[in-house]
Structure formats: structure tokens, C-alpha cells
Scaffold this motif. Structure first.
Motif, PDB file in Angstrom:
ATOM      1  N   THR A 157       0.843  -1.208   0.000  1.00  0.00           N
ATOM      2  CA  THR A 157       0.000   0.000   0.000  1.00  0.00           C
ATOM      3  C   THR A 157       0.874   1.253   0.000  1.00  0.00           C
ATOM      4  OG1 THR A 157      -1.810  -1.169   1.063  1.00  0.00           O
ATOM      5  CG2 THR A 157      -1.796   1.220   1.313  1.00  0.00           C
ATOM      6  N   GLU A 188      -7.010   1.155  -0.714  1.00  0.00           N
ATOM      7  CA  GLU A 188      -7.276   0.012   0.175  1.00  0.00           C
ATOM      8  C   GLU A 188      -8.624   0.187   0.887  1.00  0.00           C
ATOM      9  OE1 GLU A 188      -4.177  -0.584   3.136  1.00  0.00           O
ATOM     10  OE2 GLU A 188      -4.217  -2.714   2.633  1.00  0.00           O
ATOM     11  N   ASP A 248      -5.929  -1.382  -5.035  1.00  0.00           N
ATOM     12  CA  ASP A 248      -5.318  -1.993  -3.851  1.00  0.00           C
ATOM     13  C   ASP A 248      -6.303  -3.001  -3.249  1.00  0.00           C
ATOM     14  OD1 ASP A 248      -3.752  -2.618  -1.693  1.00  0.00           O
ATOM     15  OD2 ASP A 248      -3.415  -0.550  -1.046  1.00  0.00           O
ATOM     16  N   GLU A 249      -6.043  -4.261  -3.457  1.00  0.00           N
ATOM     17  CA  GLU A 249      -6.898  -5.361  -2.971  1.00  0.00           C
ATOM     18  C   GLU A 249      -8.377  -5.130  -3.267  1.00  0.00           C
ATOM     19  OE1 GLU A 249      -6.107  -6.939   0.908  1.00  0.00           O
ATOM     20  OE2 GLU A 249      -4.177  -5.922   0.955  1.00  0.00           O
TER      21      GLU A 249
END
Ligand SMILES: Nc1ncnc2c1ncn2[C@@H]1O[C@H](COP(=O)(O)OP(=O)(O)OP(=O)(O)O)[C@@H](O)[C@H]1O
Ligand SMILES: [Mg+2]
Length: 305
Positions: free
Chosen positions: A43, A83, A159-160
């Protein structure tokens, strides 16, 4: 030209060096997977690539534009899904999209057309006028992704994006990523889902403790450890781990109602399992062998680094 060029990024938080001399290149048009254990700096790296965080040293170029010298110009090239969702809870889904479109300077007609497209596609039509605050995690994530791609960015960083989503939401996100890529966007994807990286990405980069420890195509990463294969077996009754203490078995993992056995010699393991099951009157209810997996490569790379 490369979509992303990061050179020698370093970021420290107090005594923690979160990102320790990371250089990476993402080629135009590819899906680039960014993997690594928790707390390893993914991140933090992505926040530097998107200009949210200024590196202590190093540089980032987005389509050739230095993000710290020309932040606005560089940011206009990208869509970012961070994220934690950044949708505005008090605004409706439609207002969130409209605001995002305005920030990217899209003309009203174009914006409205795109918003209609999203609602028919994302299955949230009946909720478009409701405040996002009352949405579930998966619904919020859909809105967040729609906001990030409303202006059809040539570069999308996520991010994810699928963490914590159900199968349908996950598929929707993956399909959106694939579609964007087919229409020419470059994708930078951080994920813990190794199978996702395996099937989606042309290049996988593995970060460990703030440093890049491997970067290659999934197939070539698997070949680094191509001696290891796996055998998945299940029995008609529970067995203990002792059953797998045998020559040729490197490691055994209990996976739900099955066992996954890692070996360099599947033939030896299969013969052993069949012989042992026969002697102890255990029935084998399923048995499969698989080639080397990206997951195994990931574990080995991050273990030995
Ligand atoms: N704002 C911050 N202040 C202090 N430390 C931070 C900050 N952001 C990150 N860190 C530290 O930097 C390290 C890397 O964190 P980062 O969030 O980049 O990891 P990650 O690889 O994204 O992990 P995860 O897989 O859990 O999302 C961690 O040790 C974390 O505690
Ligand atoms: Mg993270």
C-alpha cells in the motif's frame, strides 16, 4: 512508453523502512500484479505511485510524467481504488459518480451516459439515488470502482479490490478489470489472491519486507520451483498428520476435508498413499495431482527472502 516507472523509492515511518529501494516498470497494456505478505509495503508503494505520499527519495513517472513535478497532469491519467473505500457516505451512488466525473473534467452529457451504463451493468439501479452510507461493503466497492473508471483512465491502480467480497461481486470486479484492460487500460493490481494474479496478470511482482524479491510472468515464477508438485487427497474418515510423515512428502497441509501434499516425486507419494490406505482399510474418496502452483512459488520466495 511505460505506463509506470518507479525508481529507487524509499519511504520510512520513524524507524520502520516500509519501502526500501523499490524500482519497477509497468508496461503499457499489461495487467501487473503486486503481491506480498501483510505489512510488507504494498500500500505504501502504491500510495507513492499515485502521488498520495511523497517518497523520501526516488521518482515516479506515469506515462512519462513525473508525478511529483506535475501531479495534476499525472493524476488525470489514472483511476485509483485505494485500500479503504473513499466514496462519500452522505452522497447517493449517482452523486458520487457525478462528482468524480466532474473532478476529471467530463462534460455533463458524457458523464450522464457513463453513469447510466454503470447502473445497468453493476446491478445497483434501484439504489442509485440512495446514500452510499447504507450500502454493503461489496456495493460500496462497486461504486468506488465506478468512480475510479468513469473517465476511462489509461491506467488503473487497485489496492486489494476483491478482498472481502462475495463471489458475484468479486467476478464483477474482475470482469471490469479485464474489460478495462481489453479496451487498452494498463492495470496495476495489489492482491492477496494468488489465483487471481495467476489467471489475470502478465507480470507478477513480489514484495517482501519493503524490497522486490521476484518479478516475472506467473509461468516463469512457477518454473523457478518446477520440481515441486502437489497431490490432493481425501479419505472417508479423518486422519492425522502422522499419516504423511513419509519419504517423498515435503509438506502436508490440511485443507477443509482434504489434505494437500507437496512433493518432488508424485509417483512415490501416490504409491505410498494407496498402499497405506489399503493396509489400514481407509477409503480414498478423491485424489488429484497438480503441477507447480504460483502459491507455492510465492511461499518459497517470501520464505527464503
Ligand atoms: N502512515 C503510516 N505511519 C506509520 N507507519 C506506517 C504508515 N503506513 C504504513 N506504515 C507501516 O509501513 C509498513 C508497510 O505497510 P503497508 O500498509 O504498506 O503494507 P501492505 O503490504 O500494504 O500490507 P497489507 O497486506 O496488510 O495491506 C508497515 O509496517 C506499516 O505499519
Ligand atoms: Mg495494504
Amino acid at each position: 512508453m511505460n505506463a509506470i516507472e518507479a525508481s529507487h523509492l524509499i519511504k520510512r515511518f520513524g524507524s520502520v523502512t516500509a519501502v526500501n529501494d523499490v524500482s519497477l516498470t509497468v508496461c503499457e497494456g499489461e495487467i501487473f500484479g503486486f503481491l506480498g505478505p501483510n505489512g510488507t509495503g504494498k500500500t505504501t508503494t502504491m500510495r507513492q505511485l499515485t502521488g498520495v505520499l511523497t517518497p523520501d527519495s526516488g521518482a515516479v513517472r506515469i506515462n512519462g510524467i513525473d508525478i511529483h513535478r506535475h501531479p495534476l497532469e499525472a493524476k488525470m491519467q489514472m483511476g485509483v481504488i485505494p485500500e479503504n473505500s473513499t466514496v462519500y457516505g452522505d452522497l447517493s451512488a449517482e452523486q458520487n459518480l457525478s462528482l468524480s466525473g466532474q473532478m476529471y473534467g467530463m462534460p455533463r452529457a458524457d458523464r450522464d451516459k457513463r453513469i447510466d451504463e454503470f447502473f445497468s451493468r453493476m446491478g445497483l439501479s434501484e439504489k442509485r439515488k440512495l446514500p452510499v452510507r447504507g450500502f454493503s461493503k461489496g456495493m460500496k466497492q462497486r461504486v468506488s470502482i465506478a468512480c475510479a473508471i468513469i473517465h476511462r483512465p489509461p491506467l488503473l491502480l487497485l489496492d486489494e479490490p476483491t478482498s472481502g467480497l462475495d463471489v458475484q461481486s468479486r467476478r464483477l470486479v474482475i470482469d471490469t478489470i479485464r474489460d478495462m484492460n481489453e479496451q487498452g487500460s494498463t492495470i496495476f493490481l495489489t492482491t492477496h489472491n494468488i489465483e487471481e494474479a495467476n489467471t489475470l496478470c502478465q507480470t507478477v511482482c513480489i514484495l517482501n519486507k519493503g524490497k522486490i524479491v521476484a518479478q516475472d510472468s506467473p509461468e516463469r515464477l512457477k518454473k523457478m520451483f518446477n520440481t515441486t508438485q502437489s497431490v490432493e487427497v481425501s479419505f472417508d474418515r479423518p486422519v492425522t498428520r502422522d499419516l504423511f510423515a513419509a519419504e517423498g512428502i515435503l509438506r502436508a497441509e490440511s485443507c477443509g476435508d482434504k489434505w494437500k501434499i507437496f512433493t518432488d516425486n508424485p509417483d512415490q507419494v501416490l504409491k505410498y498413499l494407496v498402499g497405506r490406505a489399503e493396509r489400514e482399510s481407509i477409503t480414498i474418496t478423491s485424489l488429484t495431482t497438480s503441477g507447480p502452483s504460483l502459491e507455492e512459488a510465492f511461499v518459497r520466495i517470501t520464505e527464503c527472502a
